[in-house]
Scaffold this motif. Structure first.
Motif, short mmCIF file in Angstrom:
data_model
loop_
_atom_site.label_atom_id
_atom_site.label_comp_id
_atom_site.label_asym_id
_atom_site.label_seq_id
_atom_site.Cartn_x
_atom_site.Cartn_y
_atom_site.Cartn_z
N GLY A 64 59.16 9.79 69.17
CA GLY A 64 58.46 8.96 70.13
C GLY A 64 59.33 7.89 70.73
O GLY A 64 60.36 7.51 70.17
N LYS A 65 58.88 7.40 71.89
CA LYS A 65 59.58 6.34 72.64
C LYS A 65 61.04 6.71 72.86
O LYS A 65 61.96 5.93 72.58
CB LYS A 65 59.43 5.01 71.93
CG LYS A 65 57.97 4.57 71.81
CD LYS A 65 57.84 3.15 71.36
CE LYS A 65 56.39 2.80 71.12
NZ LYS A 65 55.69 2.25 72.21
N GLY B 92 67.51 9.92 73.61
CA GLY B 92 67.63 11.34 73.92
C GLY B 92 69.02 11.86 73.62
O GLY B 92 69.20 12.92 73.01
N ARG B 93 70.02 11.09 74.00
CA ARG B 93 71.41 11.48 73.71
C ARG B 93 71.67 11.47 72.20
O ARG B 93 72.35 12.34 71.68
CB ARG B 93 72.37 10.54 74.43
CG ARG B 93 72.35 10.71 75.94
CD ARG B 93 73.30 9.75 76.65
NE ARG B 93 73.14 9.83 78.09
CZ ARG B 93 73.68 10.78 78.84
NH1 ARG B 93 74.41 11.73 78.29
NH2 ARG B 93 73.50 10.79 80.14
N GLU B 94 71.09 10.50 71.51
CA GLU B 94 71.24 10.40 70.06
C GLU B 94 70.60 11.62 69.37
O GLU B 94 71.14 12.15 68.41
CB GLU B 94 70.60 9.11 69.57
CG GLU B 94 70.84 8.81 68.12
CD GLU B 94 70.20 7.51 67.68
OE1 GLU B 94 70.49 7.11 66.54
OE2 GLU B 94 69.42 6.89 68.44
N ILE B 95 69.45 12.06 69.88
CA ILE B 95 68.79 13.24 69.33
C ILE B 95 69.70 14.46 69.46
O ILE B 95 69.83 15.25 68.52
CB ILE B 95 67.43 13.49 70.01
CG1 ILE B 95 66.42 12.42 69.57
CG2 ILE B 95 66.89 14.88 69.71
CD1 ILE B 95 65.13 12.40 70.37
N VAL B 96 70.33 14.61 70.61
CA VAL B 96 71.22 15.75 70.81
C VAL B 96 72.38 15.71 69.83
O VAL B 96 72.68 16.71 69.16
CB VAL B 96 71.76 15.80 72.27
CG1 VAL B 96 72.84 16.86 72.42
CG2 VAL B 96 70.62 16.05 73.25
N ASN C 218 63.99 6.85 61.91
CA ASN C 218 63.33 5.69 62.51
C ASN C 218 62.62 6.00 63.83
O ASN C 218 61.98 5.11 64.38
CB ASN C 218 64.34 4.55 62.70
CG ASN C 218 65.47 4.93 63.64
OD1 ASN C 218 65.73 6.10 63.89
ND2 ASN C 218 66.16 3.94 64.15
N ALA C 219 62.71 7.22 64.33
CA ALA C 219 62.08 7.56 65.60
C ALA C 219 61.03 8.67 65.46
O ALA C 219 60.37 9.01 66.42
CB ALA C 219 63.14 8.00 66.61
N ILE C 220 60.86 9.23 64.26
CA ILE C 220 59.93 10.34 64.05
C ILE C 220 58.50 9.83 64.04
O ILE C 220 58.18 8.86 63.34
CB ILE C 220 60.23 11.07 62.72
CG1 ILE C 220 61.60 11.72 62.77
CG2 ILE C 220 59.15 12.09 62.40
CD1 ILE C 220 62.06 12.31 61.46
N ILE C 221 57.63 10.49 64.81
CA ILE C 221 56.22 10.16 64.77
C ILE C 221 55.40 11.26 64.09
O ILE C 221 54.28 11.04 63.68
CB ILE C 221 55.64 9.83 66.17
CG1 ILE C 221 55.86 10.96 67.16
CG2 ILE C 221 56.21 8.52 66.67
CD1 ILE C 221 55.23 10.72 68.52
N ASN C 222 55.99 12.44 63.95
CA ASN C 222 55.31 13.54 63.25
C ASN C 222 56.34 14.63 62.96
O ASN C 222 57.27 14.83 63.73
CB ASN C 222 54.19 14.12 64.13
CG ASN C 222 53.23 14.99 63.36
OD1 ASN C 222 53.37 15.21 62.17
ND2 ASN C 222 52.22 15.49 64.06
N LYS C 223 56.16 15.31 61.83
CA LYS C 223 57.01 16.49 61.56
C LYS C 223 56.20 17.52 60.82
O LYS C 223 55.26 17.23 60.09
CB LYS C 223 58.30 16.13 60.83
CG LYS C 223 58.20 15.59 59.44
CD LYS C 223 59.62 15.30 58.93
CE LYS C 223 59.56 14.33 57.78
NZ LYS C 223 60.86 13.98 57.27
N SER C 224 56.56 18.78 61.06
CA SER C 224 55.86 19.92 60.48
C SER C 224 56.88 20.83 59.81
O SER C 224 57.97 21.04 60.34
CB SER C 224 55.14 20.68 61.58
OG SER C 224 54.70 21.93 61.13
N PHE C 225 56.52 21.36 58.66
CA PHE C 225 57.44 22.22 57.92
C PHE C 225 57.11 23.70 58.10
O PHE C 225 57.55 24.53 57.34
CB PHE C 225 57.40 21.84 56.43
CG PHE C 225 57.95 20.47 56.19
CD1 PHE C 225 59.31 20.27 56.02
CD2 PHE C 225 57.11 19.37 56.17
CE1 PHE C 225 59.82 19.00 55.80
CE2 PHE C 225 57.61 18.10 55.96
CZ PHE C 225 58.97 17.91 55.79
#
Length: 131
Positions: free
Chosen positions: A97-98, A104-108, A120-127
């Motif tokens: 999120g946000k 976005g560059r950091e995610i890549v 610190n940026a995850i709002i949800n995760k699924s396994f």
């Protein structure tokens, strides 16, 4: 734009456009990483277009060929826009999120290239896709 003087210049422009289209195509193999950017009205109003451009640019800069970037509608986290989902085999499906241009560059670099989640940026995760 300057006038084209040679066929080679035209071929370079064509190849650059094809490379961008390939980045935005749907996943063709199970090993491909899928990135979905929320582009509903709230996402666009929050800067999702800039986020998506930054992600595409960073993927190209890093030379990552196994990543497919698409846009999607409302994901349901309007207060967290821009929202980006990353799906890759062997890792949890993660919703960030946000996500501004820098995030976005950091995610890549961190998540897609190096396989490290940005906690610190995850709002949800699924396994679901972990095998």
């Amino acid at each position: 734009m300057a006038k084209l003087k040679t066929v080679e210049e035209l071929k370079k422009i064509r190849q650059a456009a094809l490379d961008q289209l390939d980045l935005r195509s749907t996943a063709e193999s199970e090993d491909k990483v899928l990135v979905r950017v929320g582009m509903a009205t709230c996402g666009i109003a929050s800067g999702a277009r800039t986020t998506m451009k930054a992600i595409l640019d960073e993927i190209a800069k890093q030379g990552l060929a196994n990543v497919s970037v698409t846009q999607t509608g409302c994901i349901g986290y309007c207060a967290q826009e821009p929202v980006v989902e990353v799906i890759s085999k062997g890792m949890p499906s993660v919703l960030y999120g946000k996500v501004d241009e820098n995030r976005g560059r950091e995610i890549v670099i961190e998540h897609i290239k190096n396989g490290r989640l940005l906690q610190n940026a995850i709002i949800n995760k699924s396994f679901e896709n972990m095998e």
